[in-house]
Design an enzyme around this catalytic site. Structure first.
Site, PDB file in Angstrom:
ATOM      1  N   GLU A 152     -66.952  16.988  12.225  1.00 57.95           N
ATOM      2  CA  GLU A 152     -67.615  16.180  11.529  1.00 57.95           C
ATOM      3  C   GLU A 152     -67.535  16.800   9.926  1.00 57.95           C
ATOM      4  O   GLU A 152     -68.506  17.144   9.086  1.00 57.95           O
ATOM      5  CB  GLU A 152     -69.046  16.013  11.713  1.00 57.95           C
ATOM      6  N   GLU A 206     -67.505  13.676  22.354  1.00 58.31           N
ATOM      7  CA  GLU A 206     -68.835  13.625  22.451  1.00 58.31           C
ATOM      8  C   GLU A 206     -69.035  11.925  23.024  1.00 58.31           C
ATOM      9  O   GLU A 206     -68.306  11.217  22.639  1.00 58.31           O
ATOM     10  CB  GLU A 206     -69.653  13.635  21.303  1.00 58.31           C
TER      11      GLU A 206
HETATM   12  C1  IPT Z   1     -72.459  13.732  16.037  1.00 55.82           C
HETATM   13  C2  IPT Z   1     -72.326  15.203  15.886  1.00 55.82           C
HETATM   14  O1  IPT Z   1     -71.022  15.590  16.001  1.00 55.82           O
HETATM   15  C3  IPT Z   1     -73.228  15.969  16.834  1.00 55.82           C
HETATM   16  O2  IPT Z   1     -73.394  17.363  16.148  1.00 55.82           O
HETATM   17  C4  IPT Z   1     -74.662  15.510  17.015  1.00 55.82           C
HETATM   18  O3  IPT Z   1     -75.439  15.555  15.787  1.00 55.82           O
HETATM   19  C5  IPT Z   1     -74.353  14.252  17.237  1.00 55.82           C
HETATM   20  O4  IPT Z   1     -73.789  13.319  16.635  1.00 55.82           O
HETATM   21  C6  IPT Z   1     -75.998  13.414  17.490  1.00 55.82           C
HETATM   22  O5  IPT Z   1     -76.765  14.121  18.453  1.00 55.82           O
HETATM   23  S1  IPT Z   1     -72.006  12.780  14.656  1.00 55.82           S
HETATM   24  C7  IPT Z   1     -72.680  11.137  14.971  1.00 55.82           C
HETATM   25  C8  IPT Z   1     -72.814  10.733  13.664  1.00 55.82           C
HETATM   26  C9  IPT Z   1     -71.753  10.429  15.813  1.00 55.82           C
END
Ligand code: IPT
Length: 957
Positions: A417, A487
């Site tokens: 990010e 993720e």
């Molecule tokens: C995403 C981030 O990469 C991660 O660090 C964490 O914040 C996660 O979300 C949520 O728990 S970013 C999100 C805007 C998709």
């Protein structure tokens, strides 16, 4: 004013620092002396970067009244709050976005450590002082001489100090600032925790010591040969006794080897010997490549069953000891996890050693995130501002150089990010040039200009399938790359739902190479009053609440139901009902291993009670192969339900789990249970203010039961509310409708029950109601029809929605209180054993279970709906047996849903003198909307006419 014209100018200087040595491989020498400087240090915390002069660094300084803290550690987690508190923000910077400036209020920890050299410290040679992690900026002195300063919190920094060392009375002074220009590059979603949080080590460097070296160990899957070449700054010899290798550094040698994979982590012990030092090597031969649009290791496409791992310990924060790191690796291996993304920074280096040893694929991520710039459309993002490029390149070099000799590391990740820009491109170019043997990952670049895989976070299932089928468009380069979900499945609170459906897609389409659940562990901070603290609990002016508790493990590393579900969904052996009765189909879903390390058994169970297990014999199955296997003869259930259970367990002890550890399992039905008999024949009898119907007594005015089978009950009625989960409430940026909010707006947490009629006729007591919230026309016509045969009483609930319903229901069932029952009361049931919801029920295993009411509560750090058991045929509690027609969802709590809903921490929940039972006909799905998509439409609980029954009786013996 140039940054260095003031004494603290380095704090806001965008450059990586001054005085440190070039980055190099991280290793522990076999013979060079070293001295750990971990332990008790003196600490003085001041409110600003310049509050104190640097006299404390001078030998002879009297730090007598300074308190002590433990290094490695974070000062805000020590000293009972007197050193300040943790701050949690997701992506917002907790200071004005004014790069590279940081607030004047800049907590600064002056750390002091006096040490003597051990008596046997070798004379001659040099020495290095290594810091493995300091957040966020440090200035260092040894014996009054300034060594330099550095930023890059989760990266190693070394200084040459040999010329300054004294045999005794050395004074090491480290000034650590919480905020620095580096903080702009470290906006990861986690607690801000200043401190010297990783090891500090003094390393003797004898004459002729090894310097930096790069172990290149590839594997040719066609010939079965490995090629080893160790490039070393300092010439020497490389030996691998087991392979008979003895070559000069820089000289390649090719010979037959067993390859390293995460499934078969074959390591060869070797030594790099230079004139002055011996360094142990652990060589794993493998080749990683993106070929034909697929990410392959040793010629085979791999499927990541991964997790994102932040470093976390509820008391020590990111200062992890080896035992905790090993616990993480063992828990991952035992839950079928095969891959880790080190979100969002390189972990303690020892963690990677464990990944090499036990076998995990690693995406090693650089310590870089600038997420807070999204608030200003990425304007002034350091990643696209040339002034910051040296700092970015320094970070890239520090991770690659440190970790390049780990076979487990199969990809480099530039960070998380951070938008896009020339700095990232420069990093990618440098990484590609320095290590062409590993692909580069970064999610934030939609065109994949700088990356070798297409990476996404939180796409809905349908989008994943579109990408799999090449229907998503996108840049030409991207279309030729494999998809990795860096993720997905946000494990916040109850959930994630929808894992099984993602896995089906991953297994169906080659282009999908799996993903990494967000995230491994809840970052709850152990707290004396709150149990575990989350954002806001330390009075932060900006915070993101419990968004920091979104892991598959609770903060104490107990697996949550989400991890149990994930283990089941990603099991590397698929067991399904076979093509013909009495057979199962077994598929090997490993990428490299056969199934010879597993033993298969089958047992049958009758009404949940297992009969003996018998061994199954399987043909050897190579990866991807399946076979049909005949099961032993099933017993005659005599009208009871008969099921088979097949289990695959480890046949031998492994380094990560003992023999008999279960890897995969499945169940199937042989014979269904007989339908529940009619429960009729007895008439309701009005007796004053009571109505008696067989073993049940009702209030004559309201029709509500007072006792069922002699057991006192209260407030039995329709229930459609659940204490909304984090996933119900959803995240603001999600396009899906956030039903948790709409349910509350509609008033489903405060429905009223209007009594329409109580009719006691010949064969039934019927109570009619209309259930609806204030202010709305939508309602649920609900009829409770009670019948009895004299020993049992049967309730049939009919629900008819009316009016304008635009939202699904959270749940649909009845709730009642068992008066006088307690949290310690025992219960028995036949049905699913683990917590399950409609889209998180793969691991729900039918069996006869017993537990206390307390055991059924799942301790989500922020209390919310939890603990439902799926497919319950019958349950017994507090002298009452409940049979369902059809199966039902069973929940029992020592507090009400309203209490659960109001609680902010687990310590808000206090058991009362009533156990509240929910018997649900249906539940709404859970999904992943606290960051990703909501439940799939098939898991919605739309209001529609429904009918379901329960039979209440005394428990059977
Ligand atoms: C995403 C981030 O990469 C991660 O660090 C964490 O914040 C996660 O979300 C949520 O728990 S970013 C999100 C805007 C998709």
């Amino acid at each position: 004013m140039s940054p260095h014209t003031t004494a603290t100018g380095y704090v806001e200087d965008v450059s990586p620092g001054r005085g440190t040595l070039p980055p190099r491989a991280w290793y522990a020498s076999s013979d060079a002396a070293s001295l750990s400087l971990n332990g008790r240090w003196r600490l003085r915390v001041s409110a600003t970067a310049d509050a104190e002069d640097d006299a404390f660094a001078e030998p002879g300084y009297d730090s007598g009244d300074w308190p002590e803290v433990t290094v490695p550690g974070h000062w805000v987690l020590q000293g009972d709050g007197s050193f300040g508190s943790p701050i949690y923000t997701n992506h917002l910077y907790p200071f004005p976005v004014d790069p590279p400036h940081v607030p004047t209020e800049n907590p600064t920890g002056d750390h002091l450590r006096l040490f003597d050299l051990p008596g046997d410290w070798p004379a001659g040679g040099g020495a290095m002082l290594r810091f493995d992690g300091v957040e966020s900026c440090a200035r260092v002195w040894l014996n009054g001489t300034e060594l330099g300063d550095f930023k890059g919190s989760r990266l190693p920094h070394e200084f040459a100090v040999g010329h300054l060392l004294e045999p005794s009375g050395n004074v090491l002074a480290v000034r650590v600032h919480q905020w620095s220009a580096g903080s702009y590059l470290e906006d990861q979603d986690q607690w801000w925790l200043p401190g010297v949080f990783r090891d500090v080590t003094l390393l003797h460097r004898p004459a002729g010591a090894a310097g930096d070296f790069f172990v290149h160990a590839s594997y040719d899957h066609v010939t079965g040969a490995g090629t080893l070449r160790v490039d070393s700054d300092v010439e020497g010899r490389v030996t691998v006794p087991e392979l008979g290798v003895d070559v000069a550094t820089g000289e390649p040698v090719t010979l037959p080897v067993e390859p390293w994979t995460a499934e078969t982590p074959r390591l060869y012990d070797g030594v790099l010997a230079t004139a002055g030092e011996r360094v142990p090597l652990r060589v794993g031969f493998r080749t990683v490549a993106v070929e034909d649009g697929l990410l392959k290791v040793n010629g085979t496409a791999v499927l990541f069953r991964g997790v994102n791992r932040h470093e976390w310990h509820p008391r020590r924060g990111r200062a992890l000891d080896l035992a905790t790191m090993r616990e993480d690796v063992l828990l991952m291996k035992r839950h079928n996890v095969n891959a880790v993304r080190t979100s969002h920074y390189p972990p303690h280096p020892a963690f990677l050693g464990l990944c090499d040893e036990y076998g995990l694929w690693v995406i090693d991520e650089c310590d870089l995130e600038t997420h807070g710039f999204v608030e200003q459309d990425w304007r002034d993002n350091p990643v696209d501002d040339g002034r910051w490029t040296p700092a970015l390149l320094d970070r890239a070099a520090r991770v690659v150089e440190r970790d390049k000799n780990h076979p487990s590391v199969v990809m480099w990740s530039l960070g998380n990010e951070a938008g896009t820009g020339r700095g990232l491109t420069a990093m990618a170019d440098w990484v590609h040039g320095r290590d062409p043997s590993r692909p580069v990952h970064y999610e934030g670049d939609p065109d994949c200009r700088d990356t070798d895989v297409y990476s996404r976070m939180y796409p809905p299932h349908a989008e994943v399938e579109r990408i799999a089928r090449g229907l998503d468009g996108g840049a030409r380069r991207r279309r030729g790359l494999p998809l990795i979900l860096c993720e997905y499945a946000h494990a916040m609170g109850n959930g994630p739902g929808g894992l099984a459906e993602y896995q089906e897609l991953f297994e169906r389409y080659d282009r999908l190479q799996g993903g990494f659940v967000w995230e491994w562990i809840d970052h709850g901070v152990a707290h004396p009053e709150l149990g575990y603290a989350y954002g806001g609990d330390f009075g932060e002016e900006l915070h993101d609440g419990n968004f920091v508790c979104d892991g598959l493990l609770f903060p104490d590393r107990t697996p949550s139901p989400g991890l149990v579900e994930y283990k089941k969904v990603i099991e590397p052996v698929r067991i399904e009902a076979g093509g013909t009765d009495g057979t199962v189909r077994v598929t090997n879903r490993y990428d490299f291993a056969d199934l010879s390390h597993l033993e298969f058994t089958c047992s049958h169970q009758v009404d949940g009670m297992p009969t003996g297990a018998r061994r199954l014999t399987l043909p050897p199955l190579a990866p991807g192969e399946s076979a049909e296997v005949r099961l032993p003869e099933a017993p005659d259930g005599k009208g009871e339900e008969v099921q088979w259970t097949v289990e695959a367990r480890l046949a031998e002890d492994t380094p990560w789990a003992g023999r008999n550890h279960e890897v995969a399992w499945a169940q199937g039905t042989v014979a269904r249970r007989a339908p529940l008999p009619a429960v009729t024949g007895v008439r309701p009898a009005v007796d004053g203010d009571r109505i008696v119907l067989g073993p049940a007594v009702f209030d004559a005015r309201t029709g509500a039961p007072r006792t069922l089978a002699g057991v006192p009950v209260r407030d039995l009625r329709l229930d459609v509310w659940r204490a909304t989960t984090d996933n119900d409430d959803g995240a603001p940026w999600q396009p899906d409708t956030r039903y948790g909010l709409l349910w509350r707006e509609l008033g489903l947490h405060r429905v009223r029950h209007r009594l329409v009629a109580v009719d006691a006729d010949d064969d039934a007591l019927t109570v009619r109601t209309r259930v609806a919230p204030a202010g709305r026309e939508a309602g649920l016509r609900t009829a409770y029809r009670w019948t009895s045969d004299g020993t049992r009483v049967r309730l049939t609930v009919s629900v008819l929605p009316e009016g304008d319903w635009r939202v699904p229901l959270p749940r649909l069932g009845i709730r009642f209180g068992l008066v006088g029952a307690t949290a310690e009361d025992a219960l028995f049931w036949f049905g699913g054993g683990n917590e399950a919801y409609p889209d998180s029920r793969a691991a729900s295993r039918d069996l006869l279970w017993d537990a206390s009411v307390r055991d059924l509560q799942t301790p989500y750090v922020r209390p919310q709906e939890n603990g439902a058991r799926a497919d319950v045929r019958w349950a017994e509690i507090g002298g009452l047996r409940i049979d369902g027609d059809p199966e039902f969802w069973f929940t029992a709590r020592p507090w009400t849903t309203e209490h659960l809903d109001a609680a902010r921490h687990l310590t808000d929940l206090v058991p009362g003198d009533t156990v509240w039972i929910n018997l649900d006909h249906r539940q709404h799905g859970v999904g992943s909307q606290s960051c990703g998509p909501g439940p799939l439409p098939r898991y919605f609980l739309w209001p529609e006419p429904a009918e379901f029954s329960f039979v209440f009786s005394e428990p059977r013996d």
